[in-house]
Motif scaffolding. Sequence first.
Motif, PDB file in Angstrom:
ATOM      1  N   GLY A   1      82.972  45.648  48.926  1.00 28.08           N
ATOM      2  CA  GLY A   1      82.552  46.182  48.629  1.00 28.08           C
ATOM      3  C   GLY A   1      81.494  46.680  49.421  1.00 28.08           C
ATOM      4  O   GLY A   1      80.517  46.555  49.795  1.00 28.08           O
ATOM      5  N   LEU A   2      81.330  45.313  49.399  1.00 26.34           N
ATOM      6  CA  LEU A   2      79.992  44.755  50.107  1.00 26.34           C
ATOM      7  C   LEU A   2      80.964  44.827  51.651  1.00 26.34           C
ATOM      8  O   LEU A   2      81.804  43.908  52.068  1.00 26.34           O
ATOM      9  N   GLU A   3      79.351  44.297  52.391  1.00 24.96           N
ATOM     10  CA  GLU A   3      79.639  44.432  54.211  1.00 24.96           C
ATOM     11  C   GLU A   3      80.460  43.020  54.454  1.00 24.96           C
ATOM     12  O   GLU A   3      79.271  42.307  53.543  1.00 24.96           O
ATOM     13  N   LYS A   4      80.725  43.229  54.851  1.00 30.32           N
ATOM     14  CA  LYS A   4      81.103  41.440  55.435  1.00 30.32           C
ATOM     15  C   LYS A   4      79.829  40.769  56.029  1.00 30.32           C
ATOM     16  O   LYS A   4      79.444  41.146  56.858  1.00 30.32           O
ATOM     17  N   PRO A   5      80.033  39.306  55.701  1.00 29.08           N
ATOM     18  CA  PRO A   5      79.477  38.453  56.120  1.00 29.08           C
ATOM     19  C   PRO A   5      79.627  38.366  57.853  1.00 29.08           C
ATOM     20  O   PRO A   5      80.913  38.200  58.592  1.00 29.08           O
ATOM     21  N   HIS A   6      78.775  37.635  58.371  1.00 31.29           N
ATOM     22  CA  HIS A   6      78.933  37.950  59.922  1.00 31.29           C
ATOM     23  C   HIS A   6      78.850  36.147  60.353  1.00 31.29           C
ATOM     24  O   HIS A   6      77.816  35.175  59.892  1.00 31.29           O
ATOM     25  N   PHE A   7      79.891  36.072  60.810  1.00 31.79           N
ATOM     26  CA  PHE A   7      80.237  34.201  61.591  1.00 31.79           C
ATOM     27  C   PHE A   7      80.652  34.324  62.829  1.00 31.79           C
ATOM     28  O   PHE A   7      80.967  35.074  63.280  1.00 31.79           O
ATOM     29  N   LYS A   8      79.230  33.094  63.321  1.00 34.22           N
ATOM     30  CA  LYS A   8      78.255  33.188  64.408  1.00 34.22           C
ATOM     31  C   LYS A   8      79.508  31.939  65.048  1.00 34.22           C
ATOM     32  O   LYS A   8      80.114  30.753  65.004  1.00 34.22           O
ATOM     33  N   ALA A   9      80.758  32.313  66.594  1.00 34.41           N
ATOM     34  CA  ALA A   9      81.629  31.502  66.562  1.00 34.41           C
ATOM     35  C   ALA A   9      81.346  31.056  68.377  1.00 34.41           C
ATOM     36  O   ALA A   9      81.347  32.419  69.119  1.00 34.41           O
ATOM     37  N   THR A  10      81.444  30.362  68.982  1.00 35.93           N
ATOM     38  CA  THR A  10      81.311  29.851  70.632  1.00 35.93           C
ATOM     39  C   THR A  10      82.696  29.250  71.189  1.00 35.93           C
ATOM     40  O   THR A  10      83.418  28.899  70.179  1.00 35.93           O
ATOM     41  N   GLY A  11      82.798  29.083  72.392  1.00 43.49           N
ATOM     42  CA  GLY A  11      84.076  28.157  73.131  1.00 43.49           C
ATOM     43  C   GLY A  11      84.830  29.334  72.541  1.00 43.49           C
ATOM     44  O   GLY A  11      85.652  30.635  71.930  1.00 43.49           O
ATOM     45  N   GLY A  12      86.365  28.707  73.747  1.00 44.69           N
ATOM     46  CA  GLY A  12      88.111  29.449  73.602  1.00 44.69           C
ATOM     47  C   GLY A  12      87.715  29.508  72.166  1.00 44.69           C
ATOM     48  O   GLY A  12      89.061  30.373  71.441  1.00 44.69           O
ATOM     49  N   GLY A  13      88.074  28.492  70.838  1.00 41.55           N
ATOM     50  CA  GLY A  13      88.644  28.855  70.406  1.00 41.55           C
ATOM     51  C   GLY A  13      87.349  30.052  69.454  1.00 41.55           C
ATOM     52  O   GLY A  13      88.583  30.910  68.557  1.00 41.55           O
ATOM     53  N   ALA A  14      86.547  30.853  69.981  1.00 41.86           N
ATOM     54  CA  ALA A  14      86.178  32.378  68.752  1.00 41.86           C
ATOM     55  C   ALA A  14      86.822  33.023  69.648  1.00 41.86           C
ATOM     56  O   ALA A  14      87.356  34.407  68.820  1.00 41.86           O
ATOM     57  N   PHE A  15      87.903  32.969  70.821  1.00 45.47           N
ATOM     58  CA  PHE A  15      89.027  33.753  71.015  1.00 45.47           C
ATOM     59  C   PHE A  15      90.458  33.669  70.242  1.00 45.47           C
ATOM     60  O   PHE A  15      90.526  34.720  69.460  1.00 45.47           O
ATOM     61  N   LYS A  16      90.306  32.050  70.762  1.00 39.20           N
ATOM     62  CA  LYS A  16      91.935  31.971  69.828  1.00 39.20           C
ATOM     63  C   LYS A  16      92.000  32.219  68.502  1.00 39.20           C
ATOM     64  O   LYS A  16      93.322  32.030  68.138  1.00 39.20           O
ATOM     65  N   PHE A  17      90.767  31.496  67.923  1.00 39.37           N
ATOM     66  CA  PHE A  17      90.952  31.420  66.203  1.00 39.37           C
ATOM     67  C   PHE A  17      90.080  32.777  65.417  1.00 39.37           C
ATOM     68  O   PHE A  17      90.416  33.573  64.367  1.00 39.37           O
ATOM     69  N   ARG A  18      90.080  34.000  66.286  1.00 35.63           N
ATOM     70  CA  ARG A  18      89.221  34.976  65.559  1.00 35.63           C
ATOM     71  C   ARG A  18      89.955  35.393  64.969  1.00 35.63           C
ATOM     72  O   ARG A  18      89.655  35.622  63.685  1.00 35.63           O
TER      73      ARG A  18
ATOM     74  N   LEU B   1      92.100  35.036  63.018  1.00 33.18           N
ATOM     75  CA  LEU B   1      92.309  33.447  61.682  1.00 33.18           C
ATOM     76  C   LEU B   1      91.334  32.880  60.858  1.00 33.18           C
ATOM     77  O   LEU B   1      91.334  33.402  59.477  1.00 33.18           O
ATOM     78  N   LEU B   2      89.954  33.257  61.473  1.00 38.08           N
ATOM     79  CA  LEU B   2      89.066  33.302  61.011  1.00 38.08           C
ATOM     80  C   LEU B   2      88.512  34.513  59.688  1.00 38.08           C
ATOM     81  O   LEU B   2      87.926  34.126  59.331  1.00 38.08           O
ATOM     82  N   GLU B   3      88.893  35.639  60.709  1.00 39.02           N
ATOM     83  CA  GLU B   3      88.509  36.675  59.740  1.00 39.02           C
ATOM     84  C   GLU B   3      89.347  36.612  58.435  1.00 39.02           C
ATOM     85  O   GLU B   3      89.207  37.468  57.612  1.00 39.02           O
ATOM     86  N   GLU B   4      90.811  36.414  58.736  1.00 40.25           N
ATOM     87  CA  GLU B   4      91.785  36.584  57.333  1.00 40.25           C
ATOM     88  C   GLU B   4      91.266  35.921  56.562  1.00 40.25           C
ATOM     89  O   GLU B   4      91.411  35.552  55.692  1.00 40.25           O
ATOM     90  N   LYS B   5      90.824  34.398  56.813  1.00 35.94           N
ATOM     91  CA  LYS B   5      90.912  32.923  56.134  1.00 35.94           C
ATOM     92  C   LYS B   5      89.127  33.233  55.004  1.00 35.94           C
ATOM     93  O   LYS B   5      89.570  33.009  53.953  1.00 35.94           O
ATOM     94  N   LEU B   6      88.554  33.659  55.799  1.00 36.15           N
ATOM     95  CA  LEU B   6      87.059  33.262  55.452  1.00 36.15           C
ATOM     96  C   LEU B   6      86.670  35.507  55.003  1.00 36.15           C
ATOM     97  O   LEU B   6      85.697  34.687  53.974  1.00 36.15           O
ATOM     98  N   GLY B   7      87.573  36.344  55.023  1.00 32.79           N
ATOM     99  CA  GLY B   7      86.833  37.566  54.826  1.00 32.79           C
ATOM    100  C   GLY B   7      85.589  37.175  55.521  1.00 32.79           C
ATOM    101  O   GLY B   7      84.088  38.173  54.997  1.00 32.79           O
ATOM    102  N   VAL B   8      85.137  37.462  57.273  1.00 33.20           N
ATOM    103  CA  VAL B   8      84.185  37.328  57.926  1.00 33.20           C
ATOM    104  C   VAL B   8      84.718  38.470  58.836  1.00 33.20           C
ATOM    105  O   VAL B   8      85.660  38.817  59.227  1.00 33.20           O
ATOM    106  N   THR B   9      83.267  38.595  59.363  1.00 30.59           N
ATOM    107  CA  THR B   9      83.378  39.280  61.194  1.00 30.59           C
ATOM    108  C   THR B   9      83.153  38.509  61.961  1.00 30.59           C
ATOM    109  O   THR B   9      81.834  38.106  61.395  1.00 30.59           O
TER     110      THR B   9
END
Length: 234
Positions: free
Chosen positions: A56-73, A75-83
């Motif tokens: 019910g709460l807004e998802k936390p925001h997770f800062k990411a950069t580099g190629g992994g921010a695109f390649k694993f986006r 996976l990060l959102e699904e695994k950690l429950g973040v934006t």
Amino acid sequence: RDDDGTVTASPSYDVEVVDESSGRLHFVKFETCYIETCLDFITKECPALSAQADPGLEKPHFKATGGGAFKFRHLLEEKLGVTVDKEDEMECLINGCNFLLSNIPCESFSFEKKDDESPHYSFCDTGPDIFPYLLVNIGSGVSILKVEAHDKYQRIGGTAMGGGTFWGLGSLLTEAKGFDELLKLADSGRRRNVDMLVEDIYGGDYSTLGLPGNLTASSFGKTVRSSNDADGSK
């Protein structure tokens, strides 16, 4: 971005010292093949970011950069429950470097390592004015940036010879299974066995140009095969 390639941006941080002993930065590095293990570590250490957080709460925001921010986006959102907020890599790099040079005493240093000796480090204080400086970013390749102010920088050069080159050559020439293993092998190796030094060419220092004899003149210069090699190998 200006017409001459210069990037102008606003600093993305403000620093306020409340208690000098209250905080500590922690850095954890890992190869991307262990991304799942890394995310398990983050989930354990930061339960507020886990996928089991209150839906019910807004998802936390997770800062990411580099190629992994695109390649694993995803996976990060699904695994950690973040934006995942994707940030520009070079802007993050320069803002981080500016922050360290401006706020961490003796963050700038030089070192000299002679054969079979431990490196000698010389730390120095950059003072209040850290600009201009050249930032050489060694990743898979190398980018060289001229940083003139907190909000002004431009890429002025680079090379395709970087960490990816080291890893690739190391994988071809050795049985090392990872980057850290290659670093250990390199640390125990002797470059004099494969690299051609200034003293190999001139018999010592090349004082006219201020070049010390132990300076590398040609990487892998001593591994060149000669027509006189009977079996074509050394």
